[in-house]
Design a protein around this motif. Structure first.
Motif, PDB file in Angstrom:
ATOM      1  N   SER A 194      19.600 -36.318  -2.009  1.00 41.54           N
ATOM      2  CA  SER A 194      18.613 -36.329  -0.924  1.00 41.54           C
ATOM      3  C   SER A 194      19.298 -36.200   0.432  1.00 41.54           C
ATOM      4  N   GLY A 195      20.481 -36.805   0.560  1.00 43.25           N
ATOM      5  CA  GLY A 195      21.226 -36.668   1.808  1.00 43.25           C
ATOM      6  C   GLY A 195      21.684 -35.238   2.036  1.00 43.25           C
ATOM      7  N   MET A 196      22.160 -34.586   0.983  1.00 37.68           N
ATOM      8  CA  MET A 196      22.582 -33.181   1.107  1.00 37.68           C
ATOM      9  C   MET A 196      21.407 -32.279   1.473  1.00 37.68           C
ATOM     10  N   ALA A 197      20.245 -32.553   0.881  1.00 38.99           N
ATOM     11  CA  ALA A 197      19.062 -31.742   1.172  1.00 38.99           C
ATOM     12  C   ALA A 197      18.654 -31.879   2.630  1.00 38.99           C
ATOM     13  N   ARG A 198      18.611 -33.123   3.128  1.00 34.89           N
ATOM     14  CA  ARG A 198      18.199 -33.321   4.510  1.00 34.89           C
ATOM     15  C   ARG A 198      19.231 -32.750   5.479  1.00 34.89           C
ATOM     16  N   PHE A 199      20.504 -32.914   5.165  1.00 35.50           N
ATOM     17  CA  PHE A 199      21.559 -32.371   6.007  1.00 35.50           C
ATOM     18  C   PHE A 199      21.408 -30.862   6.145  1.00 35.50           C
ATOM     19  N   SER A 200      21.114 -30.189   5.032  1.00 39.84           N
ATOM     20  CA  SER A 200      20.996 -28.730   5.039  1.00 39.84           C
ATOM     21  C   SER A 200      19.766 -28.266   5.809  1.00 39.84           C
ATOM     22  N   VAL A 201      18.629 -28.919   5.583  1.00 42.99           N
ATOM     23  CA  VAL A 201      17.375 -28.520   6.233  1.00 42.99           C
ATOM     24  C   VAL A 201      17.472 -28.660   7.747  1.00 42.99           C
ATOM     25  N   GLU A 202      18.245 -29.629   8.201  1.00 39.80           N
ATOM     26  CA  GLU A 202      18.348 -29.871   9.646  1.00 39.80           C
ATOM     27  C   GLU A 202      18.885 -28.661  10.419  1.00 39.80           C
ATOM     28  N   PHE A 203      19.584 -27.763   9.742  1.00 42.80           N
ATOM     29  CA  PHE A 203      20.138 -26.608  10.444  1.00 42.80           C
ATOM     30  C   PHE A 203      19.051 -25.655  10.943  1.00 42.80           C
ATOM     31  N   VAL A 204      17.854 -25.744  10.370  1.00 48.05           N
ATOM     32  CA  VAL A 204      16.765 -24.882  10.846  1.00 48.05           C
ATOM     33  C   VAL A 204      15.640 -25.692  11.483  1.00 48.05           C
ATOM     34  N   ARG A 205      15.877 -26.975  11.704  1.00 47.48           N
ATOM     35  CA  ARG A 205      14.878 -27.787  12.393  1.00 47.48           C
ATOM     36  C   ARG A 205      15.164 -27.799  13.891  1.00 47.48           C
ATOM     37  N   ILE A 206      14.311 -28.487  14.645  1.00 44.58           N
ATOM     38  CA  ILE A 206      14.387 -28.417  16.103  1.00 44.58           C
ATOM     39  C   ILE A 206      14.944 -29.686  16.734  1.00 44.58           C
ATOM     40  N   ASN A 207      15.530 -30.568  15.942  1.00 40.46           N
ATOM     41  CA  ASN A 207      16.124 -31.775  16.501  1.00 40.46           C
ATOM     42  C   ASN A 207      17.396 -31.441  17.280  1.00 40.46           C
ATOM     43  N   ASP A 208      17.614 -32.176  18.341  1.00 39.09           N
ATOM     44  CA  ASP A 208      18.782 -31.941  19.195  1.00 39.09           C
ATOM     45  C   ASP A 208      20.029 -32.612  18.628  1.00 39.09           C
ATOM     46  N   PRO A 209      21.203 -31.990  18.762  1.00 42.10           N
ATOM     47  CA  PRO A 209      22.456 -32.624  18.332  1.00 42.10           C
ATOM     48  C   PRO A 209      22.737 -33.876  19.166  1.00 42.10           C
ATOM     49  N   VAL A 210      23.331 -34.869  18.526  1.00 43.01           N
ATOM     50  CA  VAL A 210      23.667 -36.107  19.237  1.00 43.01           C
ATOM     51  C   VAL A 210      25.153 -36.438  19.154  1.00 43.01           C
ATOM     52  N   LEU A 211      25.847 -35.900  18.141  1.00 36.22           N
ATOM     53  CA  LEU A 211      27.265 -36.218  17.977  1.00 36.22           C
ATOM     54  C   LEU A 211      27.941 -35.120  17.155  1.00 36.22           C
ATOM     55  N   ALA A 212      29.010 -34.563  17.724  1.00 34.05           N
ATOM     56  CA  ALA A 212      29.801 -33.533  17.030  1.00 34.05           C
ATOM     57  C   ALA A 212      28.949 -32.372  16.548  1.00 34.05           C
TER      58      ALA A 212
END
Length: 253
Positions: A194-212
């Motif tokens: 589930s962590g890998m899935a969410r990590f991957s999906v985030e690359f096409v979402r609109i959340n702003d980067p916060v660290l690295a």
């Protein structure tokens, strides 16, 4: 809004969350019965995890909006999944302790119900157009949400649908390894996948980067993968209940 009953508006978002809780309660009840545990304990676990999960998700969301919280933020919309995970986990631990349940067995039993409940909840996010969709795209499956809670006329990545598809695959993996692995590694596998899935999906979402260059959900996803990996490695070679007896009873060649 789907329909109105006695002047009360039934929303897609809320209905999906209720359906997710009911499905999780039914599945976990069956899983508990197979393990010789009380179905009532399963229902209590789902109920209180859901209640405090929503509370934790709302508190986390409000903290994210500081210092400019509006009346809209205090309303029915606006929840953060990882806040819900923290709140739900704390509630689950309390129920496990009060009902004197075996923690490891419970962890393995909740993996599939939790994944399916998440998928159902994400379907509600998709149908309501709550703003958890992704970036604009010209791909054939891009979707617009002109009447969504957070409307957009531009086709965007339907990221909730991506997460639903990932959840279905995760369930397939968990069902396959469930009889072969001990309960704790099964739960660890859930955290990793589930962590890998969410990590991957985030690359096409609109959340702003916060660290690295990573978004906040990606950081939480990394924590999930690391914790899950540790659980898998710590108990991966421990045989699930029943497998040891079968191996000892098998004829040697």
């Amino acid at each position: 809004m789907l329909f109105t009953i006695l002047g009360f508006d039934v929303q897609t978002y809320g209905l999906s969350k209720a359906a997710a809780a009911l499905v999780a309660a039914w599945l976990l009840g069956r899983a508990f019965e197979r393990r010789g545990l009380s179905k009532d304990s399963a229902h209590a676990l789902v109920l209180w995890s859901t209640v405090w999960g929503f509370f934790g998700a709302k508190i986390y969301y409000l903290l994210e909006q500081l210092p400019s919280i509006s009346l809209h933020d205090l309303g029915g919309m606006g929840f953060t999944w990882y806040g819900g995970l923290v709140g739900g986990t704390v509630a689950a631990l309390v129920v496990v302790r009060r009902h004197r349940l075996p923690g490891g067995v419970v962890a393995g039993a909740v993996a599939v119900p939790l994944t399916l409940a998440y998928a159902i909840g994400r379907l509600g996010c998709l149908l309501s157009g709550d703003g958890t969709y992704g970036r604009p795209t010209d791909l054939p499956w891009g979707m617009a949400f002109p009447n969504g809670v957070v409307p957009t006329d531009v086709p965007v990545h339907p990221t909730p649908l991506y997460e639903v598809a990932a959840a279905v695959l995760i369930v397939a993996v968990l069902v396959h390894i469930g009889p072969r692995w001990a309960p704790v590694p099964v739960f660890g596998a859930y955290l990793v996948l589930s962590g890998m899935a969410r990590f991957s999906v985030e690359f096409v979402r609109i959340n702003d980067p916060v660290l690295a260059g990573l978004t906040q959900p990606q950081l939480w996803a990394l924590v999930s993968v690391l914790v899950g990996g540790a659980l898998v490695l710590s108990g991966r070679f421990a045989q699930a209940p029943g497998l040891m007896e079968k191996s000892l009873a098998a004829p040697t060649t």
